[in-house]
Scaffold this motif. Structure first.
Motif, short mmCIF file in Angstrom:
data_model
loop_
_atom_site.label_atom_id
_atom_site.label_comp_id
_atom_site.label_asym_id
_atom_site.label_seq_id
_atom_site.Cartn_x
_atom_site.Cartn_y
_atom_site.Cartn_z
N ILE A 10 0.85 -1.20 0.00
CA ILE A 10 0.00 0.00 0.00
C ILE A 10 0.88 1.24 0.00
O ILE A 10 1.62 1.49 0.96
CB ILE A 10 -0.93 0.03 1.23
CG1 ILE A 10 -1.80 -1.23 1.27
CG2 ILE A 10 -1.80 1.28 1.21
CD1 ILE A 10 -2.57 -1.38 2.58
N ALA A 11 0.84 2.01 -1.07
CA ALA A 11 1.53 3.29 -1.11
C ALA A 11 0.67 4.30 -0.34
O ALA A 11 -0.53 4.38 -0.53
CB ALA A 11 1.70 3.75 -2.56
N GLY A 12 1.32 5.05 0.55
CA GLY A 12 0.56 5.98 1.39
C GLY A 12 -0.28 5.25 2.41
O GLY A 12 -1.46 5.53 2.58
N ILE A 13 0.33 4.33 3.11
CA ILE A 13 -0.41 3.43 4.00
C ILE A 13 -1.02 4.14 5.20
O ILE A 13 -1.94 3.63 5.84
CB ILE A 13 0.51 2.27 4.46
CG1 ILE A 13 -0.32 1.11 5.02
CG2 ILE A 13 1.57 2.77 5.45
CD1 ILE A 13 0.49 -0.16 5.23
N ASN A 14 -0.56 5.34 5.50
CA ASN A 14 -1.12 6.09 6.64
C ASN A 14 -2.24 7.06 6.23
O ASN A 14 -2.79 7.76 7.08
CB ASN A 14 -0.03 6.89 7.35
CG ASN A 14 0.92 6.00 8.14
OD1 ASN A 14 0.54 4.93 8.59
ND2 ASN A 14 2.16 6.44 8.28
N GLY A 15 -2.56 7.10 4.93
CA GLY A 15 -3.60 8.01 4.47
C GLY A 15 -5.00 7.53 4.82
O GLY A 15 -5.19 6.44 5.37
N ARG A 16 -5.99 8.34 4.51
CA ARG A 16 -7.39 8.00 4.83
C ARG A 16 -7.79 6.66 4.24
O ARG A 16 -8.35 5.81 4.93
CB ARG A 16 -8.33 9.10 4.31
CG ARG A 16 -8.41 10.33 5.17
CD ARG A 16 -9.46 11.26 4.60
NE ARG A 16 -9.72 12.39 5.50
CZ ARG A 16 -10.65 13.30 5.29
NH1 ARG A 16 -11.42 13.22 4.22
NH2 ARG A 16 -10.83 14.29 6.15
N VAL A 17 -7.52 6.49 2.96
CA VAL A 17 -7.87 5.23 2.32
C VAL A 17 -6.85 4.16 2.68
O VAL A 17 -7.20 2.98 2.84
CB VAL A 17 -7.98 5.40 0.79
CG1 VAL A 17 -8.31 4.07 0.12
CG2 VAL A 17 -9.06 6.43 0.44
N GLY A 18 -5.59 4.54 2.84
CA GLY A 18 -4.55 3.58 3.18
C GLY A 18 -4.85 2.82 4.45
O GLY A 18 -4.61 1.60 4.54
N ARG A 19 -5.38 3.50 5.45
CA ARG A 19 -5.72 2.84 6.71
C ARG A 19 -6.80 1.78 6.51
O ARG A 19 -6.76 0.69 7.10
CB ARG A 19 -6.18 3.88 7.73
CG ARG A 19 -5.06 4.80 8.19
CD ARG A 19 -5.61 6.03 8.91
NE ARG A 19 -4.54 6.85 9.42
CZ ARG A 19 -4.16 6.89 10.70
NH1 ARG A 19 -4.78 6.15 11.59
NH2 ARG A 19 -3.17 7.67 11.09
#
Length: 265
Positions: A10-19
């Motif tokens: 997951i690229a950007g795993i801490n983002g809204r969708v990433g979580r």
């Protein structure tokens, strides 16, 4: 390749969708192989079942441990991600919107080497709505039916119209055999004159924490027909993206859409 053997990053795993993607990868029975963040730190999520995984500061390093990378980051990262994933031979599920010609060209080049599923919206409902909008536009000529697209999102959204609204607009234009860029009307203010035939209008609303609402409206002198989709939870995007990631497991290089994933193409 089945879900149990699929390694998803997951690229950007801490983002809204990433979580949410973390949770959906686990729910699908796949392996959460890793994620990328700017600082290399995995932030906790409310769901304790979401596993710890390796974290990288570059997608190039993430790609080395994955079969597919899901990417909901930023248009500024697209060219680098396209290069890195193509070089590693790692499939790409791309939900980033707001791409310019340079970024889209990079996606197209990558798709010659790896499977790429690109969509402005991974919701099955939006996918069907966009398909119906194309069919309706083909059946309802612009000289008789005015096409307008209305969208509303949360106040933090930085791009307008939304990527989904533009995808719907492109579907309308495609159904009518025209180019959206030649017929879209986004800003109307002052004395604009009468509405042109084949114009595709956009109205953009922002406020609160609305996840996403989209309507496409066809209006003639005698009738009106409208299609509306409302997203209540961002999880629908994560669920659809994971479905697309699993789908890439048996695909050759190429540029695909959610129509392909859902078996509609």
């Amino acid at each position: 390749m089945n879900a149990e053997t699929m390694r998803i990053g997951i690229a950007g795993i801490n983002g809204r969708v990433g979580r949410l993607l973390r949770e959906e990868v686990v729910a699908a029975g796949a392996t959460l192989a890793g994620g990328s963040t700017r600082n290399g730190i995995l932030e906790p999520v409310a769901d304790a079942a979401s596993p710890i995984c390796p974290i990288f500061t570059s997608v190039a390093d993430l790609a080395k441990v994955c079969d597919v990378v899901i990417d909901f980051t930023n248009a500024s990262t697209v060219c680098a991600h396209a290069r890195d994933l193509a070089q590693s031979g790692t499939a790409w599920v791309l939900g980033t919107t707001g791409l310019g010609e340079r970024e889209q060209d990079a996606v197209d080049v990558a798709a010659r080497q790896i499977p790429v599923v690109q969509a402005a919206n991974f919701s099955p409902g939006v996918t069907l709505m966009t398909r119906l909008a194309r069919q309706m536009a083909a059946a309802l000529p612009g000289r008789e039916y005015d096409a307008e697209i209305l969208e509303m999102h949360h106040r933090q959204k930085v791009d307008a119209p939304s990527g989904t609204a533009l995808a719907i607009g492109n579907a309308v234009a495609d159904g009518r055999g025209i180019m959206l860029k030649d017929h879209m009307e986004v800003a109307r203010s002052g004395h604009t004159g009468p509405r042109a035939d084949d114009a595709i209008g956009f109205a953009v609303l922002r406020g609160g924490q609305i996840v996403g609402e989209h309507s496409v409206i066809f209006t003639s002198a005698h009738e009106q027909i409208a299609l509306t989709h409302r997203s209540f939870d961002r999880r629908i995007y994560a669920t659809g993206a994971v479905r697309a990631a699993l789908w890439t497991g048996t695909r050759r290089a190429g540029l695909y859409s959610m129509d392909d994933v859902l078996g509609l193409a």
